[in-house]
Design a protein around this motif. Structure first.
Motif, PDB file in Angstrom:
ATOM      1  N   ALA A   1      37.204  41.557 -30.777  1.00 56.08           N
ATOM      2  CA  ALA A   1      36.734  40.768 -29.643  1.00 56.08           C
ATOM      3  C   ALA A   1      35.223  40.913 -29.547  1.00 56.08           C
ATOM      4  N   LEU A   2      34.527  39.785 -29.535  1.00 55.45           N
ATOM      5  CA  LEU A   2      33.073  39.802 -29.589  1.00 55.45           C
ATOM      6  C   LEU A   2      32.468  38.864 -28.555  1.00 55.45           C
ATOM      7  N   VAL A   3      31.245  39.180 -28.149  1.00 46.96           N
ATOM      8  CA  VAL A   3      30.417  38.277 -27.366  1.00 46.96           C
ATOM      9  C   VAL A   3      29.231  37.934 -28.258  1.00 46.96           C
ATOM     10  N   LEU A   4      29.038  36.648 -28.511  1.00 48.56           N
ATOM     11  CA  LEU A   4      27.951  36.170 -29.366  1.00 48.56           C
ATOM     12  C   LEU A   4      26.941  35.432 -28.497  1.00 48.56           C
ATOM     13  N   THR A   5      25.651  35.666 -28.740  1.00 45.89           N
ATOM     14  CA  THR A   5      24.622  34.986 -27.957  1.00 45.89           C
ATOM     15  C   THR A   5      23.533  34.423 -28.858  1.00 45.89           C
ATOM     16  N   VAL A   6      22.881  33.386 -28.361  1.00 43.02           N
ATOM     17  CA  VAL A   6      21.661  32.833 -28.940  1.00 43.02           C
ATOM     18  C   VAL A   6      20.650  32.833 -27.808  1.00 43.02           C
ATOM     19  N   ALA A   7      19.490  33.464 -28.039  1.00 42.26           N
ATOM     20  CA  ALA A   7      18.496  33.633 -26.974  1.00 42.26           C
ATOM     21  C   ALA A   7      17.101  33.304 -27.472  1.00 42.26           C
ATOM     22  N   ARG A   8      16.206  32.970 -26.548  1.00 40.76           N
ATOM     23  CA  ARG A   8      14.798  32.707 -26.850  1.00 40.76           C
ATOM     24  C   ARG A   8      13.994  33.966 -26.588  1.00 40.76           C
ATOM     25  N   GLY A   9      13.215  34.369 -27.582  1.00 36.76           N
ATOM     26  CA  GLY A   9      12.364  35.544 -27.449  1.00 36.76           C
ATOM     27  C   GLY A   9      12.418  36.365 -28.714  1.00 36.76           C
ATOM     28  N   GLU A  10      11.566  37.373 -28.779  1.00 35.83           N
ATOM     29  CA  GLU A  10      11.480  38.225 -29.963  1.00 35.83           C
ATOM     30  C   GLU A  10      12.410  39.423 -29.902  1.00 35.83           C
ATOM     31  N   ASP A  11      12.589  39.963 -28.710  1.00 36.06           N
ATOM     32  CA  ASP A  11      13.345  41.195 -28.528  1.00 36.06           C
ATOM     33  C   ASP A  11      14.703  40.879 -27.906  1.00 36.06           C
ATOM     34  N   PRO A  12      15.793  41.346 -28.517  1.00 37.47           N
ATOM     35  CA  PRO A  12      17.113  41.050 -27.953  1.00 37.47           C
ATOM     36  C   PRO A  12      17.325  41.610 -26.552  1.00 37.47           C
ATOM     37  N   MET A  13      16.565  42.637 -26.183  1.00 38.44           N
ATOM     38  CA  MET A  13      16.718  43.238 -24.856  1.00 38.44           C
ATOM     39  C   MET A  13      16.039  42.412 -23.761  1.00 38.44           C
ATOM     40  N   THR A  14      15.026  41.626 -24.126  1.00 41.04           N
ATOM     41  CA  THR A  14      14.285  40.867 -23.120  1.00 41.04           C
ATOM     42  C   THR A  14      14.386  39.361 -23.304  1.00 41.04           C
ATOM     43  N   ALA A  15      15.011  38.916 -24.376  1.00 36.82           N
ATOM     44  CA  ALA A  15      15.125  37.479 -24.649  1.00 36.82           C
ATOM     45  C   ALA A  15      15.988  36.796 -23.590  1.00 36.82           C
TER      46      ALA A  15
ATOM     47  N   THR B   1      14.174  23.075 -45.172  1.00 38.14           N
ATOM     48  CA  THR B   1      12.731  23.051 -44.984  1.00 38.14           C
ATOM     49  C   THR B   1      12.441  23.069 -43.494  1.00 38.14           C
ATOM     50  N   CYS B   2      11.673  24.076 -43.066  1.00 37.27           N
ATOM     51  CA  CYS B   2      11.359  24.240 -41.642  1.00 37.27           C
ATOM     52  C   CYS B   2       9.856  24.362 -41.461  1.00 37.27           C
ATOM     53  N   THR B   3       9.397  24.033 -40.264  1.00 38.85           N
ATOM     54  CA  THR B   3       7.985  24.243 -39.929  1.00 38.85           C
ATOM     55  C   THR B   3       7.747  25.730 -39.721  1.00 38.85           C
ATOM     56  N   ARG B   4       6.490  26.117 -39.685  1.00 34.81           N
ATOM     57  CA  ARG B   4       6.139  27.517 -39.473  1.00 34.81           C
ATOM     58  C   ARG B   4       5.883  27.802 -37.994  1.00 34.81           C
ATOM     59  N   GLN B   5       6.357  26.937 -37.133  1.00 38.56           N
ATOM     60  CA  GLN B   5       6.183  27.099 -35.692  1.00 38.56           C
ATOM     61  C   GLN B   5       6.832  28.405 -35.239  1.00 38.56           C
ATOM     62  N   TRP B   6       6.091  29.189 -34.437  1.00 32.61           N
ATOM     63  CA  TRP B   6       6.626  30.457 -33.928  1.00 32.61           C
ATOM     64  C   TRP B   6       7.246  30.198 -32.558  1.00 32.61           C
ATOM     65  N   ASP B   7       8.566  30.117 -32.547  1.00 28.23           N
ATOM     66  CA  ASP B   7       9.345  29.931 -31.322  1.00 28.23           C
ATOM     67  C   ASP B   7      10.605  30.777 -31.516  1.00 28.23           C
ATOM     68  N   PRO B   8      10.469  32.115 -31.422  1.00 29.33           N
ATOM     69  CA  PRO B   8      11.527  33.028 -31.858  1.00 29.33           C
ATOM     70  C   PRO B   8      12.877  32.827 -31.170  1.00 29.33           C
ATOM     71  N   VAL B   9      13.902  33.003 -31.995  1.00 26.25           N
ATOM     72  CA  VAL B   9      15.290  32.903 -31.563  1.00 26.25           C
ATOM     73  C   VAL B   9      15.991  34.194 -31.987  1.00 26.25           C
ATOM     74  N   VAL B  10      16.734  34.788 -31.060  1.00 23.46           N
ATOM     75  CA  VAL B  10      17.473  36.014 -31.329  1.00 23.46           C
ATOM     76  C   VAL B  10      18.957  35.708 -31.248  1.00 23.46           C
ATOM     77  N   VAL B  11      19.704  36.142 -32.261  1.00 26.96           N
ATOM     78  CA  VAL B  11      21.167  36.052 -32.189  1.00 26.96           C
ATOM     79  C   VAL B  11      21.715  37.468 -32.091  1.00 26.96           C
ATOM     80  N   THR B  12      22.754  37.627 -31.271  1.00 23.65           N
ATOM     81  CA  THR B  12      23.355  38.942 -31.093  1.00 23.65           C
ATOM     82  C   THR B  12      24.869  38.845 -31.161  1.00 23.65           C
ATOM     83  N   ALA B  13      25.479  39.953 -31.522  1.00 23.23           N
ATOM     84  CA  ALA B  13      26.939  40.097 -31.489  1.00 23.23           C
ATOM     85  C   ALA B  13      27.234  41.498 -30.977  1.00 23.23           C
TER      86      ALA B  13
END
Length: 147
Positions: free
Chosen positions: A42-56, A102-114
């Motif tokens: 049993a898991l909780v999966l998230t997608v978040a905006r930010g660099e750090d999973p603790m603060t995203a 092919t992706c742009t080099r735009q810095w808009d960090p995304v964090v995935v967690t499980a």
């Protein structure tokens, strides 16, 4: 000797209630038994905006359970469970391999967690991508984080 039916009824009722109370107390004290032969997944999966999973900032979150059947709020739990089983629950292997996108080099960090349990073992996984395109490319558009 005359028998009083009301006294007999009262005695039988009191005895039943007393013994029933002991049976209930005993039943509540019994240890819980496993409901399944399968190890829990049993898991909780998230997608978040930010660099750090603790603060995203979490944008999306789903639940995923894989045993005994695939279920949860994930839009495609069967495919996600199948992909996790193929890598034996090792989330880092889902992102392994080169991206063909092919992706742009735009810095808009995304964090995935499980977080949760995979086949009875605790799971804590997180990784940060430069942007959503990099995430999709690195994950090879797999179903696990496609929600």
């Amino acid at each position: 000797m005359r028998r009083n039916p009301h006294a007999i009824f009262a005695t039988v009722t009191a005895s039943t209630l007393l013994l029933g109370g002991f049976a209930t107390a005993t039943a509540q004290a019994a240890p819980a038994k496993a409901e399944s032969l399968y190890a829990p997944s049993a898991l909780v999966l998230t997608v978040a905006r930010g660099e750090d999973p603790m603060t995203a900032t979490v944008e999306r979150a789903v639940t995923l359970a894989c045993a005994p059947t695939a279920r949860g709020t994930h839009p495609d739990p069967a495919s996600a469970c199948k992909e996790l089983a193929a890598v034996q629950g090792k989330f880092a292997e889902l992102a392994a391999g080169p991206s063909n996108r092919t992706c742009t080099r735009q810095w808009d960090p995304v964090v995935v967690t499980a977080h949760g349990v995979w086949q009875g073992k605790p799971v804590q996984f997180s990784t940060t991508f430069g942007n959503a395109c990099e995430m999709a490319g690195s994950m090879n558009d797999n179903a696990v984080f496609a929600f």
